[in-house]
Scaffold this motif. Structure first.
Motif, PDB file in Angstrom:
ATOM      1  N   TYR A 168     -29.316  -7.396 -16.000  1.00 17.65           N
ATOM      2  CA  TYR A 168     -30.527  -7.661 -15.079  1.00 17.65           C
ATOM      3  C   TYR A 168     -30.419  -9.037 -14.395  1.00 17.65           C
ATOM      4  O   TYR A 168     -31.420  -9.304 -13.807  1.00 17.65           O
ATOM      5  N   ALA A 169     -29.187  -9.117 -13.897  1.00 19.07           N
ATOM      6  CA  ALA A 169     -28.950 -10.238 -13.102  1.00 19.07           C
ATOM      7  C   ALA A 169     -29.560 -10.148 -11.703  1.00 19.07           C
ATOM      8  O   ALA A 169     -29.391  -8.969 -11.080  1.00 19.07           O
ATOM      9  N   HIS A 170     -30.122 -11.005 -11.038  1.00 19.59           N
ATOM     10  CA  HIS A 170     -30.391 -10.846  -9.735  1.00 19.59           C
ATOM     11  C   HIS A 170     -30.632 -12.158  -9.294  1.00 19.59           C
ATOM     12  O   HIS A 170     -30.952 -13.307 -10.155  1.00 19.59           O
ATOM     13  N   GLU A 171     -30.854 -12.808  -8.032  1.00 19.55           N
ATOM     14  CA  GLU A 171     -31.172 -14.023  -7.320  1.00 19.55           C
ATOM     15  C   GLU A 171     -32.543 -14.492  -7.902  1.00 19.55           C
ATOM     16  O   GLU A 171     -33.666 -13.689  -8.053  1.00 19.55           O
ATOM     17  N   GLY A 172     -32.490 -15.838  -8.566  1.00 23.42           N
ATOM     18  CA  GLY A 172     -33.846 -16.330  -9.120  1.00 23.42           C
ATOM     19  C   GLY A 172     -34.256 -15.777 -10.351  1.00 23.42           C
ATOM     20  O   GLY A 172     -35.561 -16.269 -10.834  1.00 23.42           O
ATOM     21  N   ARG A 173     -33.670 -15.018 -11.108  1.00 16.47           N
ATOM     22  CA  ARG A 173     -34.068 -14.426 -12.333  1.00 16.47           C
ATOM     23  C   ARG A 173     -34.516 -15.497 -13.451  1.00 16.47           C
ATOM     24  O   ARG A 173     -35.398 -15.337 -14.097  1.00 16.47           O
ATOM     25  N   GLU A 174     -33.696 -16.456 -13.708  1.00 14.13           N
ATOM     26  CA  GLU A 174     -33.800 -17.509 -14.753  1.00 14.13           C
ATOM     27  C   GLU A 174     -35.091 -18.214 -14.419  1.00 14.13           C
ATOM     28  O   GLU A 174     -36.016 -18.576 -15.165  1.00 14.13           O
ATOM     29  N   ARG A 175     -35.366 -18.620 -13.121  1.00 13.85           N
ATOM     30  CA  ARG A 175     -36.436 -19.475 -12.549  1.00 13.85           C
ATOM     31  C   ARG A 175     -37.680 -18.657 -13.037  1.00 13.85           C
ATOM     32  O   ARG A 175     -38.603 -19.170 -13.309  1.00 13.85           O
ATOM     33  N   VAL A 176     -37.714 -17.295 -12.390  1.00 17.46           N
ATOM     34  CA  VAL A 176     -38.871 -16.535 -12.647  1.00 17.46           C
ATOM     35  C   VAL A 176     -39.291 -16.309 -14.152  1.00 17.46           C
ATOM     36  O   VAL A 176     -40.348 -16.431 -14.510  1.00 17.46           O
ATOM     37  N   GLN A 177     -38.255 -15.884 -14.812  1.00 20.68           N
ATOM     38  CA  GLN A 177     -38.336 -15.655 -16.137  1.00 20.68           C
ATOM     39  C   GLN A 177     -38.603 -16.726 -17.016  1.00 20.68           C
ATOM     40  O   GLN A 177     -39.742 -16.915 -18.037  1.00 20.68           O
ATOM     41  N   GLY A 178     -38.332 -17.976 -16.566  1.00 20.75           N
ATOM     42  CA  GLY A 178     -38.452 -19.201 -17.467  1.00 20.75           C
ATOM     43  C   GLY A 178     -39.934 -19.636 -17.029  1.00 20.75           C
ATOM     44  O   GLY A 178     -40.734 -19.940 -18.110  1.00 20.75           O
ATOM     45  N   VAL A 179     -40.433 -19.371 -15.963  1.00 20.68           N
ATOM     46  CA  VAL A 179     -42.119 -19.678 -15.485  1.00 20.68           C
ATOM     47  C   VAL A 179     -42.912 -18.768 -16.329  1.00 20.68           C
ATOM     48  O   VAL A 179     -43.859 -19.123 -17.043  1.00 20.68           O
ATOM     49  N   ILE A 180     -42.390 -17.395 -16.465  1.00 21.19           N
ATOM     50  CA  ILE A 180     -43.531 -16.623 -17.093  1.00 21.19           C
ATOM     51  C   ILE A 180     -43.051 -16.634 -18.643  1.00 21.19           C
ATOM     52  O   ILE A 180     -44.303 -16.723 -19.219  1.00 21.19           O
ATOM     53  N   GLU A 181     -42.047 -16.876 -19.176  1.00 22.89           N
ATOM     54  CA  GLU A 181     -41.860 -16.849 -20.675  1.00 22.89           C
ATOM     55  C   GLU A 181     -42.039 -18.232 -21.569  1.00 22.89           C
ATOM     56  O   GLU A 181     -42.445 -18.198 -22.487  1.00 22.89           O
ATOM     57  N   SER A 182     -41.444 -19.036 -20.898  1.00 24.03           N
ATOM     58  CA  SER A 182     -41.120 -20.328 -21.745  1.00 24.03           C
ATOM     59  C   SER A 182     -42.625 -21.184 -21.854  1.00 24.03           C
ATOM     60  O   SER A 182     -42.429 -22.127 -22.910  1.00 24.03           O
ATOM     61  N   PRO A 193     -45.203 -27.568 -15.570  1.00 20.20           N
ATOM     62  CA  PRO A 193     -44.270 -28.061 -14.187  1.00 20.20           C
ATOM     63  C   PRO A 193     -42.747 -28.866 -14.616  1.00 20.20           C
ATOM     64  O   PRO A 193     -41.945 -28.472 -14.120  1.00 20.20           O
ATOM     65  N   LEU A 194     -42.734 -29.409 -15.867  1.00 15.46           N
ATOM     66  CA  LEU A 194     -41.493 -29.982 -16.427  1.00 15.46           C
ATOM     67  C   LEU A 194     -40.433 -28.856 -16.693  1.00 15.46           C
ATOM     68  O   LEU A 194     -39.261 -28.937 -16.420  1.00 15.46           O
ATOM     69  N   ASN A 195     -40.990 -27.737 -17.305  1.00 17.33           N
ATOM     70  CA  ASN A 195     -40.274 -26.554 -17.665  1.00 17.33           C
ATOM     71  C   ASN A 195     -39.876 -25.722 -16.511  1.00 17.33           C
ATOM     72  O   ASN A 195     -38.612 -25.392 -16.338  1.00 17.33           O
ATOM     73  N   ALA A 196     -40.567 -25.656 -15.513  1.00 13.23           N
ATOM     74  CA  ALA A 196     -40.082 -25.020 -14.175  1.00 13.23           C
ATOM     75  C   ALA A 196     -39.161 -25.950 -13.615  1.00 13.23           C
ATOM     76  O   ALA A 196     -38.303 -25.349 -13.001  1.00 13.23           O
ATOM     77  N   ALA A 197     -39.159 -27.275 -13.730  1.00 14.25           N
ATOM     78  CA  ALA A 197     -38.168 -28.184 -13.157  1.00 14.25           C
ATOM     79  C   ALA A 197     -36.994 -27.989 -13.555  1.00 14.25           C
ATOM     80  O   ALA A 197     -35.803 -27.758 -12.836  1.00 14.25           O
ATOM     81  N   TYR A 198     -36.661 -27.717 -14.846  1.00 15.39           N
ATOM     82  CA  TYR A 198     -35.615 -27.460 -15.598  1.00 15.39           C
ATOM     83  C   TYR A 198     -34.903 -26.305 -15.242  1.00 15.39           C
ATOM     84  O   TYR A 198     -33.721 -26.204 -15.066  1.00 15.39           O
ATOM     85  N   PHE A 199     -35.656 -25.077 -15.201  1.00 14.20           N
ATOM     86  CA  PHE A 199     -34.993 -23.824 -14.693  1.00 14.20           C
ATOM     87  C   PHE A 199     -34.557 -23.908 -13.006  1.00 14.20           C
ATOM     88  O   PHE A 199     -33.603 -23.197 -12.663  1.00 14.20           O
ATOM     89  N   ALA A 200     -35.279 -24.685 -12.319  1.00 15.10           N
ATOM     90  CA  ALA A 200     -34.773 -24.948 -10.904  1.00 15.10           C
ATOM     91  C   ALA A 200     -33.885 -26.080 -10.785  1.00 15.10           C
ATOM     92  O   ALA A 200     -33.692 -26.443  -9.414  1.00 15.10           O
ATOM     93  N   SER A 201     -33.466 -26.643 -11.784  1.00 15.59           N
ATOM     94  CA  SER A 201     -32.491 -27.865 -11.539  1.00 15.59           C
ATOM     95  C   SER A 201     -31.217 -27.559 -10.845  1.00 15.59           C
ATOM     96  O   SER A 201     -30.589 -26.628 -10.994  1.00 15.59           O
TER      97      SER A 201
END
Length: 361
Positions: A168-182, A193-201
């Motif tokens: 299911y790889a695609h551009e920005g997958r982990e950033r979107v998934q991280g915001v929704i799931e984590s 906000p801190l969690n989103a910053a981690y995935f966007a690091s």
């Protein structure tokens, strides 16, 4: 106790400073690399949110030159939709030199009395997963219906799988998934906000890219097998969707410098590209990873009636076809790709073959 808290505070302070320094260094490496490869500090132009496809280019559907209509004779007008990533969109070049424009120019010069109207729905960083959702959006919303839908894929699917190791790889997958799931998945998820910053690091992004260039993809891994299986199912669905909407479907596996195995390239051109393309020696697994994923896709798509393999389409070139990343094309490269694509397009539209056609059917 006072000394203990003081020492602890000092450790925490320097740990935070250290993390910020690493993040700043990673930011510098990534933005410098983007500038060297793309001539821009960011990877691609500005994107905007889209409820169907996650994101689209801010400046909308890219224009196509040379398109025509036949007034009062709809039976003579043919519409082609083109989907792909940045190699299809070609927004860094004059839009008249994109693949859809070059196809439109050729068809409208050689296929009278028919007239061809080509639409460039290429979006930077899109792969087959996001393109399939974008196609659904256009079938729902776009007013001009297609006779033929063309997907031009390979580079982004291979690249994202090699980095993310998921079908299911695609551009920005982990950033979107991280915001929704984590938010519920991890203890610190409550600090959104801190969690989103981690995935966007930038540090995380740089580590992923370094691992990608340093570690080969296992050709026998279950992840690769699942990726191919789901990708082929996706294209089979697109083929059925197009048929239900009264259109034909064509999937072209795109040529890349990293996957070519031909020896027919002009010697001077080969030498020039060797000097231009970055990472040939520094990142030896880039070619290997692309080759592994391409070989698996070729096996999975072999025999599909909608599939045309353009992997070696630029082997006979007498001018440089690739820019510094070995993926994006020069004007000469896009000319060669359009010429190689034309026979398959003519076949899907039941047009007679011409002497100018080149490439596989």
């Amino acid at each position: 106790m006072k000394r203990f808290f003081k020492a602890t505070l000092k450790i925490v302070k320097w740990a935070v400073i250290g993390l910020l320094c690493v993040e700043a260094l990673s930011f510098a490496v990534i933005t410098t690399t983007n500038w060297i490869i793309y001539g821009n500090l960011r990877e691609g132009p500005k994107a905007v949110y889209d409820p169907y496809a996650l994101f689209l280019m801010e400046n909308g559907v890219w224009p196509t030159a040379y398109s025509k209509y036949v007034d009062n004779h709809p039976e003579l007008s043919k519409v082609i939709w083109f989907f792909g990533g940045s190699t299809m969109r070609a927004s860094a070049a004059p839009y008249a030199m994109s693949i859809p424009s070059l196809v439109a120019r050729n068809l409208n010069e050689t296929e009278k009395p028919y007239a061809f109207n080509c639409f460039n729905f290429g979006v930077n960083s899109f792969n087959s997963l996001l393109e399939s959702k974008y196609l659904e959006k256009q079938f729902i919303e776009f007013p001009i219906r297609p006779d033929l839908v063309v997907f031009y894929d390979g580079a982004n699917d291979a690249n994202y799988f090699a980095v993310q190791k998921t079908p299911y790889a695609h551009e920005g997958r982990e950033r979107v998934q991280g915001v929704i799931e984590s938010y519920y998945k991890s203890g610190y998820g409550i600090l959104k906000p801190l969690n989103a910053a981690y995935f966007a690091s930038f540090t995380r992004e740089l580590l992923q890219k370094l691992l990608y260039t340093a570690k080969p993809v296992d050709p026998n891994s279950p992840e690769l097998a699942a990726f191919v299986e789901l990708t082929v199912k996706r294209y089979d669905f697109i083929n059925r969707l197009c048929a239900a909407e009264g259109a034909k479907f064509l999937l072209a596996l795109q040529p890349l410098y990293w996957v070519e195995s031909c020896s027919g390239v002009d010697a001077a051109v080969a030498a020039q590209e060797k000097d231009t393309i970055l990472g040939r020696k520094t990142f030896p697994h880039v070619r290997e990873n692309f080759m592994t994923v391409y070989a698996a896709l070729e096996r999975g798509l072999a025999g599909k009636p909608y599939f045309v393999n353009l992997r070696e389409a630029l082997c006979g070139r007498n001018a440089p076809a690739y820019t510094a990343d070995g993926v994006h094309n020069t004007d000469a490269g896009r000319e060669g790709i359009a010429a190689a694509m034309l026979p398959a397009i003519r076949a899907r539209l039941s047009l007679p073959k011409t002497a100018n056609d080149g490439g596989p059917q």
